[in-house]
Design an enzyme around this catalytic site. Structure first.
Site, mmCIF file in Angstrom:
data_model
loop_
_atom_site.group_PDB
_atom_site.id
_atom_site.type_symbol
_atom_site.label_atom_id
_atom_site.label_comp_id
_atom_site.label_asym_id
_atom_site.label_seq_id
_atom_site.Cartn_x
_atom_site.Cartn_y
_atom_site.Cartn_z
ATOM 1 N N HIS A 82 -42.627 57.511 -118.622
ATOM 2 C CA HIS A 82 -43.801 58.397 -118.611
ATOM 3 C C HIS A 82 -44.305 58.630 -120.045
ATOM 4 O O HIS A 82 -45.513 58.674 -120.283
ATOM 5 C CB HIS A 82 -43.474 59.734 -117.938
ATOM 6 N N HIS A 239 -48.601 57.831 -109.068
ATOM 7 C CA HIS A 239 -47.424 57.848 -109.931
ATOM 8 C C HIS A 239 -46.910 56.435 -110.193
ATOM 9 O O HIS A 239 -46.430 56.143 -111.284
ATOM 10 C CB HIS A 239 -46.312 58.713 -109.349
ATOM 11 N N ASP A 243 -46.032 54.708 -113.736
ATOM 12 C CA ASP A 243 -44.807 53.980 -114.065
ATOM 13 C C ASP A 243 -45.119 52.563 -114.548
ATOM 14 O O ASP A 243 -44.512 52.069 -115.498
ATOM 15 C CB ASP A 243 -43.899 53.888 -112.823
ATOM 16 N N HIS A 266 -39.530 49.647 -111.172
ATOM 17 C CA HIS A 266 -39.226 49.375 -112.580
ATOM 18 C C HIS A 266 -38.600 47.992 -112.791
ATOM 19 O O HIS A 266 -38.890 47.326 -113.775
ATOM 20 C CB HIS A 266 -38.276 50.439 -113.123
#
Ligand SMILES: [Zn+2]
Length: 312
Positions: A82, A239, A243, A266
């Site tokens: 973030h 969100h 990311d 991720h």
């Protein structure tokens, strides 16, 4: 042409803040310090002897299981994504980040508090020119039903799709073009999210110890546990774009191209960046002044479809 962003930038002054780590649950103090041109983003662990530093680059990613962690020579720094996204959109190329613990504070689970800290730190133009990474050929990376596709484009754009079998999430797709103003309004406030059964399992294994409704959207099997509900109806996909921006920042340079991301996380984000960096034919490095003005278009994100109305 936005002349302001042709040159590299650092923070104008030191800024510090305190929060808790999502996974350790421990208090951590974070201090941002100005850094010279071509320094990049580096994290320094002040709680360890000799204050070892880790460079924020895809080459140093060591763990992507719950957040993005970087490490070298046994020193790790976790949950950097973030902050990396906030630095990316504020065009901060060079900064030293000191931490007295193993994680960047989670704050409210979004990037909004980090943007406030960067506002306090200010922006200072430096003497070196910025470089950007231009996607020159299509690239594709798939794992199971998740994939990321990059194609050439005259500005940064991402189209992200998630699909969770939950009544309040379902399939969500959002297209967003790089823009600092709309990032603050439309992406930065989106919080990290999780499912109660996963959170309970993590906490029983000593993970997500700092996780709470104060820093995450948490779902049970039927609804959302946070009393105030969502900040955006499609907060989850927003969100994921946050990311993705944070992980993409680990390429070390701003990107110019179009990205289509489907059900990734991720691990796939960082694998994609590593593949891109290992294939110089897929991209070229250009100084920022070759970047067309449309790199900073003023557009709002375009929802393509929201949460599944059959359930919502
Ligand atoms: Zn996140």
């Amino acid at each position: 042409m936005n002349l302001k962003f042709m040159m590299q930038h650092t923070v104008q002054r030191e800024a510090s803040c305190m929060g808790i780590g999502l996974h350790s649950g421990a208090k951590v103090t974070m201090k941002l310090r100005p850094a010279p041109p071509n320094f990049g983003v580096r994290f320094r662990r002040m709680d360890l002897g000799h204050h070892p530093a880790v460079i924020a680059h895809a080459h140093y990613v060591v763990n992507t299981a719950l957040a993005t962690s970087i490490g070298s020579n046994g020193t790790t720094v976790s949950t950097i994504e973030h902050l990396m996204a906030a630095l990316y959109v504020r065009s901060i190329d060079n900064v030293l980040i000191e931490l007295d613990g193993p994680e960047v504070p989670i704050f409210d689970g979004s990037a909004a508090p980090l943007l406030e800290i960067l506002t306090r730190a200010g922006l200072k133009e430096q003497t070196a020119r910025r470089q950007c990474m231009v996607i020159t050929r299509p690239m594709f990376l798939r794992e199971g039903d998740a994939f990321i596709k990059a194609t050439p484009g005259d500005h940064f754009q991402v189209r992200y799709t998630i699909d969770f079998p939950h009544p309040l999430v379902g399939k969500q797709t959002l297209r967003w073009s790089f823009n600092e103003a709309t990032f603050g309004r439309d992406i930065a406030r989106a919080r990290t999210f999780g499912f109660l059964k996963d959170v309970e399992k993590l906490q029983s294994h000593g993970l997500a110890q700092g996780g709470s409704l104060a820093n995450a959207v948490v779902f049970d099997d039927f609804g959302i546990l946070n009393q105030d509900g969502f900040r955006y109806i499609d907060e989850c996909v927003r969100h994921k774009i946050l990311d993705f921006m944070g992980d993409l920042a680990l390429a070390g340079k701003p990107m110019l191209g179009r990205f289509e991301v489907h059900k990734a996380g991720h691990a796939l984000h960082t694998a994609f960046i590593r593949q891109l960096l290992s294939r110089p034919g897929q991209h070229s490095i250009a100084t920022q002044n070759y970047m067309p003005a449309s790199y900073f278009p003023f557009t709002s994100p375009q929802p393509i479809c929201g949460p599944n109305p059959a359930f919502g």
